[in-house]
Structures are given as C-alpha cells and as structure tokens.
Design an enzyme around this catalytic site. Sequence first.
Site, PDB file in Angstrom:
ATOM      1  N   GLU A  83      -5.528   0.687   5.694  1.00 42.69           N
ATOM      2  CA  GLU A  83      -5.620   1.284   7.033  1.00 42.69           C
ATOM      3  C   GLU A  83      -6.701   0.606   7.883  1.00 42.69           C
ATOM      4  OE1 GLU A  83      -3.664   3.236   8.551  1.00 42.69           O
ATOM      5  OE2 GLU A  83      -2.391   3.805   6.871  1.00 42.69           O
ATOM      6  N   TRP A  93       0.814  -1.221   0.000  1.00 45.23           N
ATOM      7  CA  TRP A  93       0.000   0.000   0.000  1.00 45.23           C
ATOM      8  C   TRP A  93       0.845   1.268   0.000  1.00 45.23           C
ATOM      9  CZ3 TRP A  93      -0.578  -4.063   3.429  1.00 45.23           C
ATOM     10  CH2 TRP A  93       0.092  -3.962   4.637  1.00 45.23           C
ATOM     11  N   ARG A  94       2.162   1.119   0.112  1.00 51.02           N
ATOM     12  CA  ARG A  94       3.038   2.282   0.013  1.00 51.02           C
ATOM     13  C   ARG A  94       3.525   2.503  -1.420  1.00 51.02           C
ATOM     14  NH1 ARG A  94       6.553   2.005   5.670  1.00 51.02           N
ATOM     15  NH2 ARG A  94       4.813   2.659   6.997  1.00 51.02           N
ATOM     16  N   TYR A 150      -8.143   9.016  13.092  1.00 49.49           N
ATOM     17  CA  TYR A 150      -6.863   8.424  12.669  1.00 49.49           C
ATOM     18  C   TYR A 150      -6.891   8.051  11.185  1.00 49.49           C
ATOM     19  CZ  TYR A 150      -3.425   4.988  11.492  1.00 49.49           C
ATOM     20  OH  TYR A 150      -2.444   4.306  10.819  1.00 49.49           O
ATOM     21  N   ASP A 190      -2.624   7.346  16.256  1.00 54.12           N
ATOM     22  CA  ASP A 190      -3.077   6.070  16.805  1.00 54.12           C
ATOM     23  C   ASP A 190      -2.256   5.740  18.041  1.00 54.12           C
ATOM     24  OD1 ASP A 190      -0.594   5.344  15.802  1.00 54.12           O
ATOM     25  OD2 ASP A 190      -1.323   3.634  14.651  1.00 54.12           O
ATOM     26  N   GLN A 240      -5.978  -3.266  14.623  1.00 57.67           N
ATOM     27  CA  GLN A 240      -6.055  -4.492  15.435  1.00 57.67           C
ATOM     28  C   GLN A 240      -5.403  -5.707  14.767  1.00 57.67           C
ATOM     29  OE1 GLN A 240      -7.328  -4.000  18.403  1.00 57.67           O
ATOM     30  NE2 GLN A 240      -8.382  -2.074  18.056  1.00 57.67           N
ATOM     31  N   THR A 241      -4.653  -5.508  13.679  1.00 55.50           N
ATOM     32  CA  THR A 241      -4.087  -6.642  12.947  1.00 55.50           C
ATOM     33  C   THR A 241      -2.656  -6.328  12.522  1.00 55.50           C
ATOM     34  OG1 THR A 241      -6.315  -7.042  12.062  1.00 55.50           O
ATOM     35  CG2 THR A 241      -4.517  -8.294  11.088  1.00 55.50           C
ATOM     36  N   LEU A 279      -9.836 -12.145   9.883  1.00 56.44           N
ATOM     37  CA  LEU A 279      -9.274 -10.868  10.340  1.00 56.44           C
ATOM     38  C   LEU A 279      -9.920 -10.381  11.636  1.00 56.44           C
ATOM     39  CD1 LEU A 279      -8.743  -8.654   7.149  1.00 56.44           C
ATOM     40  CD2 LEU A 279      -7.006  -9.521   8.699  1.00 56.44           C
ATOM     41  N   GLY A 280     -11.156 -10.819  11.895  1.00 55.09           N
ATOM     42  CA  GLY A 280     -11.847 -10.397  13.110  1.00 55.09           C
ATOM     43  C   GLY A 280     -12.365  -8.971  13.037  1.00 55.09           C
ATOM     44  N   TYR A 281     -13.032  -8.555  14.113  1.00 57.51           N
ATOM     45  CA  TYR A 281     -13.616  -7.204  14.179  1.00 57.51           C
ATOM     46  C   TYR A 281     -14.392  -6.918  12.890  1.00 57.51           C
ATOM     47  CZ  TYR A 281     -10.377  -6.691  18.091  1.00 57.51           C
ATOM     48  OH  TYR A 281      -9.700  -6.872  19.267  1.00 57.51           O
TER      49      TYR A 281
END
Length: 380
Positions: free
Chosen positions: A50, A37-38, A133, A151, A55-56, A93-95
Amino acid sequence: MINLKDYGIEMWDTEKIASFRRTLLNWYDNEKRDLPWRRTKNPYHIWVSEIMLQQTQVVTVIPYYERFLEWFPTVEDLANAPEEKLLKAWEGLGYYSRVRNMQKAAQEIMEKFDGIFPNNHKDILSLKGIGPYTAGAISSIAFGLAEPAVDGNVMRVMARLFEINYDIGDPKNRKIFQAIMEILIDPERPGDFNQALMDLGTDIESAKNPRPDESPIRFFSAAYLHGTYDKYPIKLPKKKPKPVQIQAFVIRNSDGDFLLEKNLDGRLLGGFWSFPIIQTDFIAQQLDLFEKKDGNLQIISQKDLFEKDYQLTPTWTNQHFAQVKHTFSHQKWTIELTEGLVKNDKFTSEKELRWVPENQLSQYPMATPQKKMLKEYLGK
C-alpha cells in the site's frame, strides 16, 4: 458522522445498498487482478504494497515489492535496516519520505507492540506515515475490519455515483466520501469491497479515458444515468511545480573516479548520493554570487563557488552536455552539467564526499535526477 443531506447527497435505502455490494463484489470475483499482495493476509506485506502503491503504478511496484520483502522479510528486518540499503531498495520509486516513515513505523511496532503488527484500526493509524487510507486498507484486507480505504480512485467513483459537487482534491472534503463509504462498505467482505473499488477506479472508472459503458455499477451511478459523467469528479487544478535551475559538477580524479556527495538528511533527496549540485536560480544568484574584494563587489562564478565550498581546484573542461530535466511534485529542475578534472583529490571539506569508480556507482543509492545526470554524462 456527518449528515450527508447537508452536502446535497441522498443515501440509498438498505435494499439498494445490498444490491450495490453484490454487483460490485460479483464483478470483482470475476475480474480482479492477480497481484502478489493479494495472495496474503500478512499485514506487513499488505502495508509494504500500500505504501509503494501511493503515487506509483502497479506494474512498477511489483518488482520493488518482491525485492523489498526479500531484503527485509520481517518488520524487525525493516526496523534494523541500514539507511543505504533501505534507500537502495526504494531507489527509483520517489517520494522517499515514504520509506523513511515505514522504517520509523517498524521501529514503533518493535517498541510499542513487541514486534507484532497491531490488529486494530486505531493502533494501525497511530503508526508513522500511515494515514486514514492506508489504515483502512490494512485493517480491512489483513484483519477483515469494516474500515473504508478512501483514496483518489474511490473518491472519483463515489463522486460519479452520487454526483458530488465538492472538489476531491480539497482535503477538507474527504470526510464526505469517508461517510459514504462507511455506509456502503460490505461488513462481510470489507477488504474485497475496498479492493474492488480500487480496481474499478484505476481502470474502467479512471481519471483519463474512462469507459462508463463497461462499468459494472453504471446503473447505480447518478452521473451515468443523468448524462453528467463528464462533469465528475470535480477537481480543481493543482499549482504547477516551481522551476528551479541547478548546476551539477561532474568531477573526476586522475583514476577516473567520480566525486559523489551524500545529501543531508532532512533535505530534498536526503541520504542519497549525487554529483555536487548548487541551486542557481535568481534569488540564489543575488545571495551567493557576489563578494567584496578590496571594497568592491566582485561576481563569483559557479565554478568559483564550487572550489570555495568543496576545497578542490579542478581543471574545467569545455565539454557540452544537454540539460537534464526532472519534475518533483513541487519543483521542476533544469540541470546544467559542468565537467572538471582534479589531480589533488584530497578532501578538506567537511561535506560527506567520496571518490567512486564507475563500476561501483550502482552500489550507492541514487535518486532519479542523479541517474539522469549519469546517463547524460556517460552517453548511456
């Protein structure tokens, strides 16, 4: 903007701020991580990364990021994605509210911005699931706007730089770190400035086992210079997750297919498929495990509850399985597995149920607890 002196923080002069920017960005230019992503300024791609990175860990995110953009290459593709495919892309990935909010935001972009990702901080911040953030990260990295991305990593670095005696875990203190960053951020390279602090905070200035002697900004750090590094950041312990007892039912028909239930939207793990489960903690037992029969209270077993709720009558086996454990941010599940076999597998329950052959299980979006249950049951 708040007055930092009110919080015991003395801001540097202009020359020191300029020196800090140069030092940090020189380090970043030499040491920055090569991440997919950069290699882009596409705001949609940066947004996806992002949200996934919340959380990962980076190493986990990379394959998810690449697959997600392959499946949903544009904002429009994400806005129109079927729920099952969306959850499958996020599986593990959760959440999961993150990806649901992403789809809602994508739909907002289609409706309010003609499918074009907004290019100003205010509009970006207005999108569903995008907080200060993430809005700062997208604004600075994709559009070169001097917006801080504050963050936990950045707050940790700032707390050590200025010996900030405020809990970084308390949301009301975020404004302190935001105010500092608004002064420090490099207006010429805001995206690189934010990412440099992210890299620093996740590695050299990490929460566990930091390496302060290797930090490129150690001579700007009050905590380093004063020997108080171990004191910062101040972070009070979080509440421990609540323990919850769960009974899971592994039900198979005469063809060996598994009974799966789709969890209701709006509930924990909503939209995912799993074995039928019943919460069996003390309160649930008081409410659910007793019924009146001929005027007398009679204890109802978990198996009776299943038969009543699912309108199926399995033959229960005595097969023993190890407990399955899974911790969410607010709950810690201990899951007991019970196996049952049915001959009559016709559904009369209004629940969303399906018989699924073992070789087709991978086609259904499943959250980590269900994957752990399958692994225990199948011995794989």
